[in-house]
Design a protein around this motif. Structure first.
Motif, short mmCIF file in Angstrom:
data_model
loop_
_atom_site.label_atom_id
_atom_site.label_comp_id
_atom_site.label_asym_id
_atom_site.label_seq_id
_atom_site.Cartn_x
_atom_site.Cartn_y
_atom_site.Cartn_z
N PRO A 172 0.99 -1.52 -0.06
CA PRO A 172 -0.12 0.09 -0.30
C PRO A 172 1.21 1.36 -0.11
O PRO A 172 0.43 2.87 0.37
CB PRO A 172 -0.68 -0.22 1.60
CG PRO A 172 -0.47 -0.54 2.32
CD PRO A 172 1.10 -2.10 1.83
N GLY A 173 2.11 0.93 -0.04
CA GLY A 173 2.96 2.34 0.35
C GLY A 173 3.27 2.91 -1.38
O GLY A 173 3.86 4.25 -1.23
N THR A 174 3.57 2.13 -2.21
CA THR A 174 3.73 3.12 -3.45
C THR A 174 2.74 2.55 -4.11
O THR A 174 1.04 2.91 -3.90
CB THR A 174 3.79 1.02 -4.66
OG1 THR A 174 4.79 0.78 -3.76
CG2 THR A 174 3.86 1.17 -5.78
N GLU A 175 2.25 4.04 -4.76
CA GLU A 175 1.21 5.20 -5.70
C GLU A 175 2.05 5.14 -6.62
O GLU A 175 3.79 5.46 -6.94
CB GLU A 175 1.62 6.38 -5.44
CG GLU A 175 0.78 7.00 -5.62
CD GLU A 175 0.63 9.22 -5.34
OE1 GLU A 175 0.26 9.45 -6.26
OE2 GLU A 175 1.58 8.82 -4.29
N TRP A 176 1.33 4.67 -8.06
CA TRP A 176 1.93 4.66 -9.64
C TRP A 176 1.00 6.14 -10.03
O TRP A 176 0.79 6.29 -9.97
CB TRP A 176 0.89 3.54 -9.73
CG TRP A 176 1.66 2.14 -9.91
CD1 TRP A 176 0.92 0.71 -8.74
CD2 TRP A 176 3.08 1.29 -9.55
NE1 TRP A 176 1.93 0.49 -8.23
CE2 TRP A 176 2.64 -0.02 -9.00
CE3 TRP A 176 3.53 1.59 -10.54
CZ2 TRP A 176 4.22 -0.24 -9.64
CZ3 TRP A 176 5.04 1.43 -11.25
CH2 TRP A 176 4.72 0.22 -10.15
N VAL A 177 2.46 6.69 -10.32
CA VAL A 177 1.93 7.97 -11.01
C VAL A 177 1.83 8.17 -12.03
O VAL A 177 0.94 8.80 -12.92
CB VAL A 177 3.05 8.53 -10.39
CG1 VAL A 177 3.56 10.02 -10.51
CG2 VAL A 177 3.49 8.94 -9.24
N ARG A 178 2.35 7.48 -13.81
CA ARG A 178 1.63 8.01 -14.71
C ARG A 178 2.60 6.57 -15.45
O ARG A 178 4.38 6.12 -15.15
CB ARG A 178 3.20 9.01 -15.07
CG ARG A 178 2.68 9.66 -16.11
CD ARG A 178 3.61 10.85 -16.59
NE ARG A 178 5.49 10.68 -16.06
CZ ARG A 178 6.06 10.86 -15.62
NH1 ARG A 178 5.00 11.57 -14.42
NH2 ARG A 178 7.07 11.21 -15.30
N LEU A 179 1.70 6.47 -16.61
CA LEU A 179 2.25 5.12 -17.98
C LEU A 179 2.87 6.05 -19.06
O LEU A 179 2.54 6.74 -19.39
CB LEU A 179 0.82 4.19 -17.31
CG LEU A 179 1.67 3.51 -18.63
CD1 LEU A 179 2.37 1.97 -18.43
CD2 LEU A 179 0.70 2.72 -19.12
N GLU A 180 3.94 6.11 -19.39
CA GLU A 180 4.56 5.73 -21.13
C GLU A 180 4.54 4.62 -21.84
O GLU A 180 5.59 3.91 -21.45
CB GLU A 180 5.12 6.96 -20.57
CG GLU A 180 5.94 7.70 -19.87
CD GLU A 180 6.93 8.59 -19.48
OE1 GLU A 180 7.52 8.73 -20.58
OE2 GLU A 180 7.24 9.07 -18.43
N ILE A 181 4.42 4.60 -23.40
CA ILE A 181 3.80 3.11 -23.67
C ILE A 181 5.47 3.82 -24.42
O ILE A 181 5.08 5.09 -25.66
CB ILE A 181 3.05 3.22 -24.48
CG1 ILE A 181 2.06 2.49 -23.52
CG2 ILE A 181 3.07 2.48 -25.53
CD1 ILE A 181 1.94 1.58 -22.71
N LEU A 182 6.49 3.57 -24.64
CA LEU A 182 7.69 3.88 -25.52
C LEU A 182 7.59 2.94 -27.05
O LEU A 182 7.68 3.74 -27.95
CB LEU A 182 8.63 2.94 -24.82
CG LEU A 182 9.12 3.41 -23.28
CD1 LEU A 182 10.01 2.74 -22.64
CD2 LEU A 182 9.86 4.95 -23.55
N SER A 183 6.95 1.93 -27.07
CA SER A 183 7.04 0.85 -28.35
C SER A 183 5.79 -0.12 -28.33
O SER A 183 6.04 -0.65 -26.57
CB SER A 183 8.88 0.94 -29.08
OG SER A 183 9.06 0.15 -27.97
N THR A 184 5.64 -0.08 -29.10
CA THR A 184 4.68 -1.68 -29.34
C THR A 184 5.09 -2.17 -30.57
O THR A 184 5.78 -1.70 -31.50
CB THR A 184 3.55 -1.37 -29.58
OG1 THR A 184 2.96 -1.01 -29.86
CG2 THR A 184 2.95 -0.51 -28.43
N THR A 185 5.21 -3.86 -30.36
CA THR A 185 5.61 -4.43 -32.19
C THR A 185 4.12 -6.00 -31.96
O THR A 185 4.11 -6.11 -30.76
CB THR A 185 6.76 -5.57 -31.73
OG1 THR A 185 6.55 -6.52 -30.54
CG2 THR A 185 8.02 -4.63 -31.78
N GLY A 186 3.47 -6.00 -32.95
CA GLY A 186 2.28 -7.57 -33.19
C GLY A 186 0.97 -6.37 -31.86
O GLY A 186 1.04 -5.78 -31.79
#
Length: 145
Positions: A85-99
């Motif tokens: 519970p001490g972890t707060e997820w702040v932001r997601l960045e998608i860098l690349s995708t394949t398929g």
């Protein structure tokens, strides 16, 4: 995201830790209820590997352990997930995708997830592998660095 890096989950029956009208944690402009919330509630399935990646990140952010377990390949899925519970997820960045499109059976998503723990910001970089299992996209594992 793998278990060793996953930290913030809730029990499958607990309500999400985000308001339905709030912006979706995955970074899209839609409200949570209309974006990843639909997948978390089982009203929709991810049509792409990236969409599943975003929903899994959001599941970490809102503490939806049930969604994480349901979308993890049975061959690599852990028996249980331990919440932090001490972890707060702040932001997601998608860098690349394949398929990973509706026309593929495999795909990868490279991403960067920013989190906060104990007042310090950290970054998780991962290149995740996704496959179709019984017709649905599931997280398989993280590719080695």
């Amino acid at each position: 995201m793998s278990q060793r890096r996953s930290r913030h989950q809730r029990s499958p029956s607990s309500p999400p830790a985000v308001e339905a009208a709030a912006p979706c944690p995955c970074g899209r402009s839609a409200a949570y209820r209309d974006c990843c919330g639909r997948l978390h509630r089982g009203e929709a399935k991810a049509s792409t590997a990236e969409q599943l990646m975003r929903s899994r990140y959001s599941a970490f952010a809102v503490g939806d352990r049930g969604h994480l377990l349901r979308t993890w390949h049975p061959d690599t899925r852990p028996r249980r997930l331990e919440p932090d519970p001490g972890t707060e997820w702040v932001r997601l960045e998608i860098l690349s995708t394949t398929g990973g499109t509706p026309f593929h059976n495999e795909g990868t998503v490279a991403f960067r997830a920013v989190h906060r723990e104990g007042g310090h910001e950290g970054v998780l970089d991962e290149h995740s592998r996704f496959v179709r299992h019984e017709g649905a996209w599931v997280y398989l594992d993280a590719l080695p660095d």
